[in-house]
Scaffold this motif. Structure first.
Motif, PDB file in Angstrom:
ATOM      1  N   GLY A  15      15.215 -13.546  22.698  1.00 35.14           N
ATOM      2  CA  GLY A  15      13.819 -13.802  22.362  1.00 35.14           C
ATOM      3  C   GLY A  15      12.926 -13.980  23.567  1.00 35.14           C
ATOM      4  O   GLY A  15      13.351 -13.837  24.721  1.00 35.14           O
ATOM      5  N   LEU A  16      11.671 -14.293  23.281  1.00 37.14           N
ATOM      6  CA  LEU A  16      10.655 -14.409  24.323  1.00 37.14           C
ATOM      7  C   LEU A  16      10.726 -15.758  25.024  1.00 37.14           C
ATOM      8  O   LEU A  16      11.019 -16.784  24.411  1.00 37.14           O
ATOM      9  CB  LEU A  16       9.256 -14.250  23.707  1.00 37.14           C
ATOM     10  N   ARG A  17      10.424 -15.738  26.302  1.00 41.68           N
ATOM     11  CA  ARG A  17      10.268 -16.989  27.041  1.00 41.68           C
ATOM     12  C   ARG A  17       8.905 -17.599  26.707  1.00 41.68           C
ATOM     13  O   ARG A  17       7.984 -16.926  26.251  1.00 41.68           O
ATOM     14  CB  ARG A  17      10.378 -16.736  28.544  1.00 41.68           C
ATOM     15  N   ARG A  18       8.792 -18.898  26.997  1.00 37.33           N
ATOM     16  CA  ARG A  18       7.560 -19.633  26.695  1.00 37.33           C
ATOM     17  C   ARG A  18       6.350 -18.978  27.356  1.00 37.33           C
ATOM     18  O   ARG A  18       5.312 -18.779  26.735  1.00 37.33           O
ATOM     19  CB  ARG A  18       7.724 -21.076  27.165  1.00 37.33           C
ATOM     20  N   GLU A  19       6.487 -18.629  28.650  1.00 35.44           N
ATOM     21  CA  GLU A  19       5.344 -18.045  29.351  1.00 35.44           C
ATOM     22  C   GLU A  19       4.988 -16.657  28.818  1.00 35.44           C
ATOM     23  O   GLU A  19       3.825 -16.238  28.866  1.00 35.44           O
ATOM     24  CB  GLU A  19       5.610 -17.973  30.859  1.00 35.44           C
ATOM     25  N   GLU A  20       5.963 -15.951  28.264  1.00 30.44           N
ATOM     26  CA  GLU A  20       5.703 -14.620  27.712  1.00 30.44           C
ATOM     27  C   GLU A  20       4.916 -14.729  26.403  1.00 30.44           C
ATOM     28  O   GLU A  20       4.005 -13.937  26.150  1.00 30.44           O
ATOM     29  CB  GLU A  20       7.012 -13.877  27.500  1.00 30.44           C
ATOM     30  N   VAL A  21       5.277 -15.708  25.570  1.00 29.53           N
ATOM     31  CA  VAL A  21       4.516 -15.928  24.337  1.00 29.53           C
ATOM     32  C   VAL A  21       3.069 -16.276  24.678  1.00 29.53           C
ATOM     33  O   VAL A  21       2.124 -15.775  24.058  1.00 29.53           O
ATOM     34  CB  VAL A  21       5.156 -17.054  23.493  1.00 29.53           C
ATOM     35  N   ALA A  22       2.893 -17.143  25.682  1.00 33.42           N
ATOM     36  CA  ALA A  22       1.544 -17.539  26.084  1.00 33.42           C
ATOM     37  C   ALA A  22       0.734 -16.341  26.564  1.00 33.42           C
ATOM     38  O   ALA A  22      -0.442 -16.186  26.217  1.00 33.42           O
ATOM     39  CB  ALA A  22       1.620 -18.602  27.182  1.00 33.42           C
ATOM     40  N   GLN A  23       1.356 -15.474  27.340  1.00 30.53           N
ATOM     41  CA  GLN A  23       0.656 -14.290  27.839  1.00 30.53           C
ATOM     42  C   GLN A  23       0.260 -13.377  26.697  1.00 30.53           C
ATOM     43  O   GLN A  23      -0.869 -12.864  26.651  1.00 30.53           O
ATOM     44  CB  GLN A  23       1.548 -13.538  28.830  1.00 30.53           C
ATOM     45  N   LEU A  24       1.166 -13.146  25.757  1.00 36.44           N
ATOM     46  CA  LEU A  24       0.864 -12.270  24.632  1.00 36.44           C
ATOM     47  C   LEU A  24      -0.261 -12.832  23.764  1.00 36.44           C
ATOM     48  O   LEU A  24      -1.023 -12.083  23.155  1.00 36.44           O
ATOM     49  CB  LEU A  24       2.114 -12.056  23.778  1.00 36.44           C
ATOM     50  N   ALA A  25      -0.366 -14.153  23.705  1.00 39.45           N
ATOM     51  CA  ALA A  25      -1.412 -14.795  22.910  1.00 39.45           C
ATOM     52  C   ALA A  25      -2.685 -15.045  23.711  1.00 39.45           C
ATOM     53  O   ALA A  25      -3.651 -15.594  23.181  1.00 39.45           O
ATOM     54  CB  ALA A  25      -0.894 -16.115  22.346  1.00 39.45           C
ATOM     55  N   SER A  26      -2.679 -14.660  25.007  1.00 37.58           N
ATOM     56  CA  SER A  26      -3.843 -14.842  25.885  1.00 37.58           C
ATOM     57  C   SER A  26      -4.239 -16.311  26.019  1.00 37.58           C
ATOM     58  O   SER A  26      -5.432 -16.655  25.996  1.00 37.58           O
ATOM     59  CB  SER A  26      -5.035 -14.008  25.387  1.00 37.58           C
ATOM     60  N   ILE A  27      -3.234 -17.188  26.140  1.00 44.77           N
ATOM     61  CA  ILE A  27      -3.490 -18.593  26.429  1.00 44.77           C
ATOM     62  C   ILE A  27      -2.630 -18.992  27.615  1.00 44.77           C
ATOM     63  O   ILE A  27      -1.683 -18.284  27.982  1.00 44.77           O
ATOM     64  CB  ILE A  27      -3.200 -19.509  25.219  1.00 44.77           C
ATOM     65  N   ALA A  48      -3.807 -17.977  15.055  1.00 42.46           N
ATOM     66  CA  ALA A  48      -3.869 -16.543  14.754  1.00 42.46           C
ATOM     67  C   ALA A  48      -3.326 -15.722  15.917  1.00 42.46           C
ATOM     68  O   ALA A  48      -2.606 -14.740  15.725  1.00 42.46           O
ATOM     69  CB  ALA A  48      -5.308 -16.141  14.438  1.00 42.46           C
ATOM     70  N   ALA A  49      -3.677 -16.130  17.149  1.00 44.56           N
ATOM     71  CA  ALA A  49      -3.182 -15.415  18.331  1.00 44.56           C
ATOM     72  C   ALA A  49      -1.672 -15.525  18.451  1.00 44.56           C
ATOM     73  O   ALA A  49      -0.975 -14.555  18.777  1.00 44.56           O
ATOM     74  CB  ALA A  49      -3.863 -15.964  19.587  1.00 44.56           C
ATOM     75  N   LEU A  50      -1.121 -16.711  18.189  1.00 42.54           N
ATOM     76  CA  LEU A  50       0.329 -16.900  18.261  1.00 42.54           C
ATOM     77  C   LEU A  50       1.041 -16.123  17.155  1.00 42.54           C
ATOM     78  O   LEU A  50       2.118 -15.554  17.381  1.00 42.54           O
ATOM     79  CB  LEU A  50       0.659 -18.392  18.161  1.00 42.54           C
ATOM     80  N   ALA A  51       0.451 -16.090  15.971  1.00 35.07           N
ATOM     81  CA  ALA A  51       1.044 -15.341  14.870  1.00 35.07           C
ATOM     82  C   ALA A  51       1.115 -13.852  15.194  1.00 35.07           C
ATOM     83  O   ALA A  51       2.103 -13.175  14.880  1.00 35.07           O
ATOM     84  CB  ALA A  51       0.250 -15.570  13.583  1.00 35.07           C
ATOM     85  N   ARG A  52       0.074 -13.346  15.850  1.00 37.37           N
ATOM     86  CA  ARG A  52       0.093 -11.934  16.264  1.00 37.37           C
ATOM     87  C   ARG A  52       1.144 -11.705  17.340  1.00 37.37           C
ATOM     88  O   ARG A  52       1.879 -10.724  17.297  1.00 37.37           O
ATOM     89  CB  ARG A  52      -1.284 -11.520  16.788  1.00 37.37           C
TER      90      ARG A  52
END
Length: 266
Positions: A15-27, A48-52
């Protein structure tokens, strides 16, 4: 699945690392960490950004919103953009100036043959990836075309940030920002700076593999009938080497198309 580049560090778990999820969600990673720890509440926009980013389905999305005490608003679907016929006719008649029609998020909706010869064969690029900002960052041939790539790239990010300010909940725009943030460190840094600019006019310094060096002025013309579509036209100053180079590229393009047509008939 989300287009992450291969990394050198092995993953301890799938799965995704924490920083990768943040980058994908633009936070920011710090903000996302505090969300995970429950030390700050999550807004509906961030959820909504995290869900995407995590590609949650409708049931999973509703569950997450329920945990946060929020109501999951259905995403507003925007119709697929198609170039206005008037723009297309104008493009077909512009034979000495590269021109293209840009839509929302700087998607490339249409172009003339000279723009394709100058920048890229847009017809060979999947429609979902035919985006001016995406090409400037992720396509090496397009990236190398700009003599002052950083200035061009930062301007593109500022344009995109302006659209994000006007449509903060747009899923397509958030997805594009997340994808580019993950795949390019420069985009990630400039996107976080939140500089904005409106698309008006400017100058491009290009080094084309066929035509050589060109200095082209560009101007944006907005459609009064559809504000989400703009015509970008590039031109060289009269009597300059850039105008000669552009004329050469025009002749080269016509000759190439003519040769291809003769090959098809044979």
């Amino acid at each position: 699945m989300v287009g992450l580049p291969d990394g050198d560090r092995p993953r301890r778990v799938p799965g995704l690392r924490r920083e990768e999820v943040a980058q994908l969600a633009s936070i920011s990673t710090d903000y996302y960490t505090r969300l995970e720890q429950g030390t700050i509440p999550a807004s509906a926009h961030v959820l909504a950004a995290l869900a995407r980013a995590l590609r949650l389905d409708e049931d999973q999305r509703a569950y997450v919103y329920g945990l946060a005490g929020k109501t999951a608003a259905r995403p507003r679907r925007r119709t697929t953009q198609r170039v206005r016929p008037q723009w297309q006719r104008l493009l077909d008649q512009l034979t000495e100036s590269p021109a293209m029609v840009l839509g929302r998020y700087m998607d490339i909706l249409a172009w003339n043959s000279l723009a394709a010869a100058l920048i890229a064969d847009f017809s060979a690029i999947p429609a979902t990836q035919r985006n001016y900002v995406r090409l400037a960052f992720l396509e090496p041939a397009v990236r190398n075309l700009f003599e002052d790539w950083e200035t061009t790239a930062r301007t593109c990010v500022a344009f995109l940030r302006m659209e994000a300010a006007q449509s903060p909940t747009d899923s397509r725009l958030a997805g594009l920002g997340g994808e580019l943030s993950v795949q390019d460190a420069d985009f990630r840094r400039w996107w976080a700076s939140r500089d904005v600019a409106a698309k008006t006019s400017g100058t491009k310094l290009l080094h084309h593999p066929v035509a050589g060096d060109l200095t082209l002025d560009w101007e944006m013309f907005a459609s009064t009938a559809d504000p989400d579509q703009q015509l970008m036209v590039m031109a060289a100053a009269p009597g300059t080497p850039s105008q000669q180079a552009l004329s050469f590229l025009t002749s080269w393009t016509e000759a190439t198309h003519s040769k291809a047509a003769r090959g098809d008939r044979s």
